[in-house]
Motif scaffolding. Structure first.
Motif, short mmCIF file in Angstrom:
data_model
loop_
_atom_site.label_atom_id
_atom_site.label_comp_id
_atom_site.label_asym_id
_atom_site.label_seq_id
_atom_site.Cartn_x
_atom_site.Cartn_y
_atom_site.Cartn_z
N ALA A 1 4.77 7.06 0.65
CA ALA A 1 3.38 7.43 0.85
C ALA A 1 2.57 6.15 0.91
CB ALA A 1 2.89 8.32 -0.30
N CYS A 2 1.76 5.99 1.94
CA CYS A 2 1.01 4.75 2.12
C CYS A 2 -0.48 5.04 2.24
CB CYS A 2 1.48 4.02 3.38
SG CYS A 2 3.24 3.59 3.37
N ASP A 3 -1.28 4.28 1.52
CA ASP A 3 -2.74 4.47 1.53
C ASP A 3 -3.36 3.21 0.94
OD1 ASP A 3 -5.44 5.18 0.86
OD2 ASP A 3 -4.86 7.29 0.94
N GLY B 1 -5.91 2.97 -0.65
CA GLY B 1 -6.47 3.31 -1.95
C GLY B 1 -5.47 3.17 -3.08
N TYR B 2 -4.18 2.98 -2.76
CA TYR B 2 -3.18 2.80 -3.81
C TYR B 2 -3.25 1.41 -4.43
CZ TYR B 2 -0.92 7.06 -2.05
OH TYR B 2 -0.64 8.35 -1.68
N GLU C 1 0.83 -1.20 0.00
CA GLU C 1 0.00 0.00 0.00
C GLU C 1 0.86 1.26 0.00
OE1 GLU C 1 -2.51 -0.33 3.40
OE2 GLU C 1 -3.73 -1.96 2.55
N CYS C 2 2.16 1.08 -0.13
CA CYS C 2 3.10 2.20 -0.07
C CYS C 2 3.86 2.33 -1.39
CB CYS C 2 4.11 1.98 1.06
SG CYS C 2 3.35 1.73 2.68
#
Length: 245
Positions: A231-233, A235-236, A209-210
């Protein structure tokens, strides 16, 4: 890239080699990118062995007013396409590439035609080795063997470390067997290759997720976003079909 050029990615173009595996990959990539804001207005296929003349492809994209490009294939072929764009005097505003394009050979071949290209990655950039002991150690080992600095090598190192860690733990438990090694490796859900890359989950075979984005600048690679770390989310990560080809 969407943050920097939100309008450009709504007029995207995908180009890929006429090979079943790459056609399949292009389908998956465009499916995923469409879920996060990209819109594709056209596509091109090229000969997997390369083209004698890349100018017609560049002209087609320019005539269609494509503003963003995703190229699925070999970095050297993208370099030749970009040189054709340069000769034409027209370049897409955004070119976003997979991690395999994080390659000094690509930048050397494309020259300043590659300036501004974005490359996504889950690995610590080699240029930041002074901030990452694991990356610095990997580069030291590579230099000692005269190896090429490339993400594929870093991926291999991470895979080898996963195996070695599982084998060590099984040996300590008195069960150095294939079954134990596989089961121990499958327990890893926050694997970073000792710090080489963002957390991944080899045990569940799920994508990280990053990520971070690198860009080509002045003949080299520099961090673009985020300013540090990854950047981790959730939604990625999006779901895509296996492909129809």
């Amino acid at each position: 890239c969407i943050r920097d050029s939100p309008d450009a990615v709504q007029e995207g173009w995908v180009m890929f080699a006429d090979l079943a595996t790459l056609v399949n990959q292009a389908e998956k990539e465009t499916s995923g990118m469409s879920q996060v804001g990209w819109e594709f207005i056209g596509e091109s296929t090229y000969n997997v062995l390369g083209e004698a003349n890349w100018s017609p492809f560049a002209t087609d994209m320019a005539d269609a007013e494509a503003r963003a490009l995703r190229f699925v294939g070999e970095p050297g072929n993208l370099a030749r396409l970009q040189l054709a764009f340069q000769e034409l005097g027209s370049q897409p505003e955004v070119t976003l590439q997979a991690t395999s394009f994080y390659d000094t050979n690509y930048v050397e071949e494309a020259g300043d035609a590659a300036e501004g290209v974005f490359v996504e990655s889950v690995f610590v950039p080699f240029e930041e080795a002074d901030q990452s002991p694991a990356t610095a150690r990997y580069l030291e080992l590579l230099e000692a063997q005269g190896g090429k600095v490339a993400v594929l090598g870093a991926q291999s190192m991470s895979g080898w470390l996963l195996f070695a860690t599982a084998a060590r733990d099984c040996d300590r438990a008195g069960d150095l067997s294939r079954t134990c090694v596989l089961e121990t490796a499958a327990e890893q859900t926050e694997w970073t290759g000792g710090g080489l890359h963002a957390p991944s989950s080899p045990g569940t075979n799920e994508s990280s997720e990053c990520q971070l984005v690198i860009r080509v600048q002045d003949g080299g690679f520099v961090r673009h976003a985020p300013d540090e770390d990854f950047a981790c989310d959730p939604g990625y990560v999006v779901e895509v079909e296996p492909g129809t080809s």
